[in-house]
Write a protein that holds these residues in place. Structure first.
Motif, short mmCIF file in Angstrom:
data_model
loop_
_atom_site.label_atom_id
_atom_site.label_comp_id
_atom_site.label_asym_id
_atom_site.label_seq_id
_atom_site.Cartn_x
_atom_site.Cartn_y
_atom_site.Cartn_z
N GLN A 41 -37.34 54.57 -8.24
CA GLN A 41 -37.17 53.11 -8.15
C GLN A 41 -37.07 52.68 -6.68
OE1 GLN A 41 -34.47 49.35 -9.55
NE2 GLN A 41 -33.83 51.33 -10.26
N SER A 87 -37.99 48.01 -15.76
CA SER A 87 -37.34 49.23 -16.26
C SER A 87 -37.54 50.37 -15.29
CB SER A 87 -37.86 49.61 -17.65
OG SER A 87 -39.21 50.03 -17.59
N ARG A 89 -37.22 54.56 -15.69
CA ARG A 89 -37.00 55.60 -16.68
C ARG A 89 -37.24 56.98 -16.08
NH1 ARG A 89 -39.63 58.46 -21.11
NH2 ARG A 89 -41.70 57.82 -20.41
N ILE A 91 -37.86 60.68 -16.38
CA ILE A 91 -38.40 61.50 -17.46
C ILE A 91 -37.75 62.88 -17.43
CG2 ILE A 91 -40.51 62.57 -18.36
CD1 ILE A 91 -41.99 60.08 -17.21
N ALA A 96 -40.71 60.28 -13.10
CA ALA A 96 -40.09 59.02 -13.50
C ALA A 96 -41.15 57.94 -13.64
CB ALA A 96 -39.03 58.59 -12.49
N GLU A 97 -40.79 56.89 -14.37
CA GLU A 97 -41.65 55.72 -14.51
C GLU A 97 -40.85 54.48 -14.14
OE1 GLU A 97 -44.55 57.06 -18.19
OE2 GLU A 97 -42.85 55.75 -18.61
N LYS A 117 -46.83 49.67 -15.03
CA LYS A 117 -45.96 50.81 -15.32
C LYS A 117 -46.44 51.93 -14.40
CE LYS A 117 -44.68 52.29 -19.47
NZ LYS A 117 -44.79 52.95 -20.81
#
Length: 135
Positions: A41, A87, A89, A91, A96-97, A117
């Motif tokens: 992020q 968001s 997320r 993983i 990560a996403e 995304k």
């Protein structure tokens, strides 16, 4: 951008105010070699700031080599209006996403909204942008 200006990514402090550039994306954009973004992020936010500031070298350095373009082109007259992280997320420890919406106005004054995304991978302790799906 001055160190004390609000960071373009809009990340808020505990009181809901945008963090200063030096305390947010600036610490990674200005010191990539010795201070990589700590998570996907933070990397995504710093890459948004790099687009705002037209920092091609940072964008290329944080793009995974398997997906990296030869150059990054910036549209003259583009004005970035804001970023919203929808968001984040993780993983696993190395993947990560991040789903986000970035808003901009082009040179003609038309507003655009980009929702993506994005996928990130960590290698040798550094996070890299791989690619993304635009919604």
């Amino acid at each position: 951008m001055k160190d004390t200006d609000p960071c373009s990514c809009g990340r808020p402090d505990a009181r809901g105010r945008p963090l200063p550039y030096r305390d947010c994306c600036g610490r990674w954009l200005e010191h990539f070699d010795d201070a990589p973004a700590p998570d996907a992020q933070a990397l995504m936010r710093s890459r948004y700031s790099a687009f705002v500031l037209e920092r091609e070298a940072y964008l290329l350095a944080t793009w995974h080599p398997d997906f990296r373009p030869a150059t990054v082109e910036f549209d003259p007259g583009t004005r970035w209006l804001g970023l919203e992280v929808k968001s984040f997320r993780p993983i696993d420890t190395d993947h990560a996403e991040v789903t986000f919406v970035a808003r901009q106005r082009d040179a003609s004054g038309r507003a655009h909204r980009l929702q993506e995304k994005s996928r990130f991978v960590r290698e040798d302790g550094r996070w890299y942008y791989q690619n993304g799906d635009i919604a």
